[in-house]
Scaffold this motif. Sequence first.
Motif, PDB file in Angstrom:
ATOM      1  N   TYR A 171      47.874  15.056 -17.595  1.00 36.48           N
ATOM      2  CA  TYR A 171      48.881  14.000 -17.642  1.00 36.48           C
ATOM      3  C   TYR A 171      49.487  13.795 -19.034  1.00 36.48           C
ATOM      4  O   TYR A 171      50.404  12.995 -19.194  1.00 36.48           O
ATOM      5  CB  TYR A 171      48.286  12.662 -17.174  1.00 36.48           C
ATOM      6  CG  TYR A 171      47.937  12.627 -15.714  1.00 36.48           C
ATOM      7  CD1 TYR A 171      48.379  13.602 -14.816  1.00 36.48           C
ATOM      8  CD2 TYR A 171      47.135  11.607 -15.204  1.00 36.48           C
ATOM      9  CE1 TYR A 171      48.046  13.559 -13.482  1.00 36.48           C
ATOM     10  CE2 TYR A 171      46.798  11.554 -13.861  1.00 36.48           C
ATOM     11  CZ  TYR A 171      47.261  12.540 -13.012  1.00 36.48           C
ATOM     12  OH  TYR A 171      46.926  12.500 -11.678  1.00 36.48           O
ATOM     13  N   TYR A 172      48.942  14.516 -20.033  1.00 40.52           N
ATOM     14  CA  TYR A 172      49.409  14.323 -21.404  1.00 40.52           C
ATOM     15  C   TYR A 172      49.995  15.614 -21.950  1.00 40.52           C
ATOM     16  O   TYR A 172      49.532  16.715 -21.617  1.00 40.52           O
ATOM     17  CB  TYR A 172      48.260  13.850 -22.309  1.00 40.52           C
ATOM     18  CG  TYR A 172      47.759  12.471 -21.962  1.00 40.52           C
ATOM     19  CD1 TYR A 172      48.354  11.332 -22.501  1.00 40.52           C
ATOM     20  CD2 TYR A 172      46.701  12.305 -21.077  1.00 40.52           C
ATOM     21  CE1 TYR A 172      47.903  10.068 -22.176  1.00 40.52           C
ATOM     22  CE2 TYR A 172      46.242  11.039 -20.741  1.00 40.52           C
ATOM     23  CZ  TYR A 172      46.855   9.924 -21.291  1.00 40.52           C
ATOM     24  OH  TYR A 172      46.407   8.669 -20.956  1.00 40.52           O
ATOM     25  N   LYS A 173      50.995  15.469 -22.781  1.00 41.63           N
ATOM     26  CA  LYS A 173      51.653  16.634 -23.368  1.00 41.63           C
ATOM     27  C   LYS A 173      50.689  17.361 -24.302  1.00 41.63           C
ATOM     28  O   LYS A 173      49.808  16.760 -24.920  1.00 41.63           O
ATOM     29  CB  LYS A 173      52.902  16.201 -24.129  1.00 41.63           C
ATOM     30  CG  LYS A 173      53.969  15.563 -23.239  1.00 41.63           C
ATOM     31  CD  LYS A 173      55.138  15.041 -24.054  1.00 41.63           C
ATOM     32  CE  LYS A 173      56.184  14.375 -23.141  1.00 41.63           C
ATOM     33  NZ  LYS A 173      57.306  13.816 -23.921  1.00 41.63           N
ATOM     34  N   VAL A 174      50.881  18.675 -24.393  1.00 41.75           N
ATOM     35  CA  VAL A 174      49.989  19.506 -25.195  1.00 41.75           C
ATOM     36  C   VAL A 174      49.988  19.050 -26.654  1.00 41.75           C
ATOM     37  O   VAL A 174      48.935  18.902 -27.279  1.00 41.75           O
ATOM     38  CB  VAL A 174      50.403  20.985 -25.092  1.00 41.75           C
ATOM     39  CG1 VAL A 174      49.632  21.833 -26.105  1.00 41.75           C
ATOM     40  CG2 VAL A 174      50.166  21.510 -23.680  1.00 41.75           C
ATOM     41  N   ILE A 201      52.574  30.264 -30.776  1.00 41.89           N
ATOM     42  CA  ILE A 201      53.352  29.675 -29.692  1.00 41.89           C
ATOM     43  C   ILE A 201      54.825  29.682 -30.097  1.00 41.89           C
ATOM     44  O   ILE A 201      55.188  29.107 -31.124  1.00 41.89           O
ATOM     45  CB  ILE A 201      52.903  28.232 -29.401  1.00 41.89           C
ATOM     46  CG1 ILE A 201      51.437  28.196 -28.954  1.00 41.89           C
ATOM     47  CG2 ILE A 201      53.797  27.591 -28.342  1.00 41.89           C
ATOM     48  CD1 ILE A 201      51.175  28.823 -27.629  1.00 41.89           C
ATOM     49  N   PRO A 202      55.711  30.320 -29.318  1.00 43.45           N
ATOM     50  CA  PRO A 202      57.129  30.322 -29.681  1.00 43.45           C
ATOM     51  C   PRO A 202      57.749  28.936 -29.533  1.00 43.45           C
ATOM     52  O   PRO A 202      57.329  28.153 -28.676  1.00 43.45           O
ATOM     53  CB  PRO A 202      57.738  31.311 -28.679  1.00 43.45           C
ATOM     54  CG  PRO A 202      56.804  31.317 -27.520  1.00 43.45           C
ATOM     55  CD  PRO A 202      55.432  31.077 -28.088  1.00 43.45           C
ATOM     56  N   GLN A 203      58.710  28.631 -30.387  1.00 42.60           N
ATOM     57  CA  GLN A 203      59.381  27.336 -30.386  1.00 42.60           C
ATOM     58  C   GLN A 203      58.366  26.184 -30.320  1.00 42.60           C
ATOM     59  O   GLN A 203      58.384  25.364 -29.402  1.00 42.60           O
ATOM     60  CB  GLN A 203      60.353  27.237 -29.211  1.00 42.60           C
ATOM     61  CG  GLN A 203      61.462  28.285 -29.260  1.00 42.60           C
ATOM     62  CD  GLN A 203      62.385  28.200 -28.065  1.00 42.60           C
ATOM     63  OE1 GLN A 203      61.936  28.231 -26.915  1.00 42.60           O
ATOM     64  NE2 GLN A 203      63.677  28.074 -28.330  1.00 42.60           N
ATOM     65  N   PRO A 204      57.466  26.107 -31.278  1.00 39.80           N
ATOM     66  CA  PRO A 204      56.366  25.135 -31.183  1.00 39.80           C
ATOM     67  C   PRO A 204      56.828  23.691 -31.116  1.00 39.80           C
ATOM     68  O   PRO A 204      56.178  22.872 -30.454  1.00 39.80           O
ATOM     69  CB  PRO A 204      55.562  25.411 -32.452  1.00 39.80           C
ATOM     70  CG  PRO A 204      56.520  26.068 -33.393  1.00 39.80           C
ATOM     71  CD  PRO A 204      57.431  26.877 -32.529  1.00 39.80           C
ATOM     72  N   ASP A 205      57.919  23.347 -31.782  1.00 38.02           N
ATOM     73  CA  ASP A 205      58.378  21.962 -31.757  1.00 38.02           C
ATOM     74  C   ASP A 205      58.776  21.543 -30.347  1.00 38.02           C
ATOM     75  O   ASP A 205      58.516  20.413 -29.923  1.00 38.02           O
ATOM     76  CB  ASP A 205      59.547  21.790 -32.727  1.00 38.02           C
ATOM     77  CG  ASP A 205      59.933  20.331 -32.892  1.00 38.02           C
ATOM     78  OD1 ASP A 205      59.059  19.555 -33.329  1.00 38.02           O
ATOM     79  OD2 ASP A 205      61.079  19.977 -32.562  1.00 38.02           O
ATOM     80  N   ARG A 206      59.405  22.459 -29.611  1.00 40.75           N
ATOM     81  CA  ARG A 206      59.805  22.150 -28.238  1.00 40.75           C
ATOM     82  C   ARG A 206      58.632  22.235 -27.280  1.00 40.75           C
ATOM     83  O   ARG A 206      58.454  21.389 -26.407  1.00 40.75           O
ATOM     84  CB  ARG A 206      60.916  23.114 -27.794  1.00 40.75           C
ATOM     85  CG  ARG A 206      61.463  22.806 -26.398  1.00 40.75           C
ATOM     86  CD  ARG A 206      62.653  23.687 -26.091  1.00 40.75           C
ATOM     87  NE  ARG A 206      62.260  25.080 -25.967  1.00 40.75           N
ATOM     88  CZ  ARG A 206      61.791  25.622 -24.832  1.00 40.75           C
ATOM     89  NH1 ARG A 206      61.658  24.868 -23.753  1.00 40.75           N
ATOM     90  NH2 ARG A 206      61.479  26.893 -24.782  1.00 40.75           N
ATOM     91  N   ARG A 207      57.775  23.265 -27.457  1.00 46.62           N
ATOM     92  CA  ARG A 207      56.669  23.444 -26.520  1.00 46.62           C
ATOM     93  C   ARG A 207      55.585  22.395 -26.701  1.00 46.62           C
ATOM     94  O   ARG A 207      54.760  22.195 -25.806  1.00 46.62           O
ATOM     95  CB  ARG A 207      56.058  24.838 -26.686  1.00 46.62           C
ATOM     96  CG  ARG A 207      56.995  25.993 -26.365  1.00 46.62           C
ATOM     97  CD  ARG A 207      57.776  25.787 -25.072  1.00 46.62           C
ATOM     98  NE  ARG A 207      56.932  25.630 -23.906  1.00 46.62           N
ATOM     99  CZ  ARG A 207      56.613  26.617 -23.074  1.00 46.62           C
ATOM    100  NH1 ARG A 207      57.068  27.834 -23.304  1.00 46.62           N
ATOM    101  NH2 ARG A 207      55.866  26.381 -22.015  1.00 46.62           N
ATOM    102  N   ALA A 208      55.577  21.692 -27.825  1.00 41.15           N
ATOM    103  CA  ALA A 208      54.618  20.600 -28.011  1.00 41.15           C
ATOM    104  C   ALA A 208      54.843  19.491 -26.998  1.00 41.15           C
ATOM    105  O   ALA A 208      53.933  18.708 -26.709  1.00 41.15           O
ATOM    106  CB  ALA A 208      54.715  20.052 -29.432  1.00 41.15           C
ATOM    107  N   ASP A 209      56.048  19.416 -26.451  1.00 39.10           N
ATOM    108  CA  ASP A 209      56.366  18.391 -25.455  1.00 39.10           C
ATOM    109  C   ASP A 209      56.136  18.869 -24.032  1.00 39.10           C
ATOM    110  O   ASP A 209      56.496  18.175 -23.072  1.00 39.10           O
ATOM    111  CB  ASP A 209      57.823  17.938 -25.613  1.00 39.10           C
ATOM    112  CG  ASP A 209      58.048  17.174 -26.913  1.00 39.10           C
ATOM    113  OD1 ASP A 209      57.137  16.426 -27.321  1.00 39.10           O
ATOM    114  OD2 ASP A 209      59.125  17.346 -27.519  1.00 39.10           O
TER     115      ASP A 209
END
Length: 364
Positions: A121-124, A156-164
């Motif tokens: 339920y929580y973002k990575v 992880i590619p595009q880490p700023d976006r994939r963090a969400d």
Amino acid sequence: MTLSTDEGTLAPSQLPSSFLSVRDLKVHFPTVDGIVKATDGLSFELERGKTLGIVGESGSGKSVSSSTIMGLHRGSNAQISGQILLNGTDLLTISDEEMRQRRGSDVAMIFQDPLSSMHPYYKVGDQIAEAYRAHHQVSKKVARARAVEMLDRVGIPQPDRRADSYPHQFSGGMRQRAMIAMALINDPSLLIADEPTTALDVTVQAQILDLLQDLQRDFDAAIIIITHDLGVVAEMADDVLVMYAGRCVEYGSTNRLLTHPEMPYTWGLLSSVPDIAAPVDAKLIPVRGNPPSLLNPPAGCAFNPRCDHSSKVPGDRCFVELPELTPGRDGGSHLKRCHLENPDEVYAEEILPEIAPDLVEEPR
């Protein structure tokens, strides 16, 4: 790394330089049917910057011993004795609060199944940032920046976006990388990786192993890698600890143990591995039978019901006497728990010709 030649006894001259010393660790679980001896007198040492591979079948005590180092059996009905010295501090005697402070900062663990280990339920990025804030008095913004930095560090590619993203939006390899980022975000000095490449394809497996080795060099961390895959051990580990029925049955440097094993159980593990150079009709030689019940293990050597070589030992020692860990034929740090007097000769004459005939020297 050094190991004891007697149960629960380590060489005193080695202790001052050892980063991690596990001494005579016993983890027993009371049940309605009796006591399950999941780990029974395990001792080993590990230095910073080194990797120890722990191998064995399911139920041999690999994960239990490592989760005990993490303090994950505190508050349960587990009966734990022995010592776990991390940089001189016994993790079995410190308070729960101090263990919580050390867990994640001094010692961290990469769990076998990242999908079930991360909250759905929580973002990575939020979960990784929370692990950082648990040990640092920083703002959410600073913690998120650190989480993004670690996601980038693990590839992880595009880490700023994939963090969400949520865990289910990551592939298996990316989830494993995210778990590694969470484990390493506080720069732990000891990292325990429990089957870190399970269910991953071979390409991603190789990337994960390369990543662990790179991060180890960067952080000078000690690594314990738990695996069934001897290929992973050959790639990663400096030393190998083979476990069976809650005990160490063989220990040695990776090269020595994989090329000159001296315990029949280790022979079985090696003969069960496919050889890509073998003929297409070559058969695997599995270890017959099943692992013993830890409620009522066999008397003597626990491996005796599955061993094809007990007849080579005079009398009934294999069935009544538990073999001690004794030095191997090289007289060095290689240790084995077996009554066979000449295991290297048995291996060379009977086992090696079946599993690797190309390595057998032709008679002159």
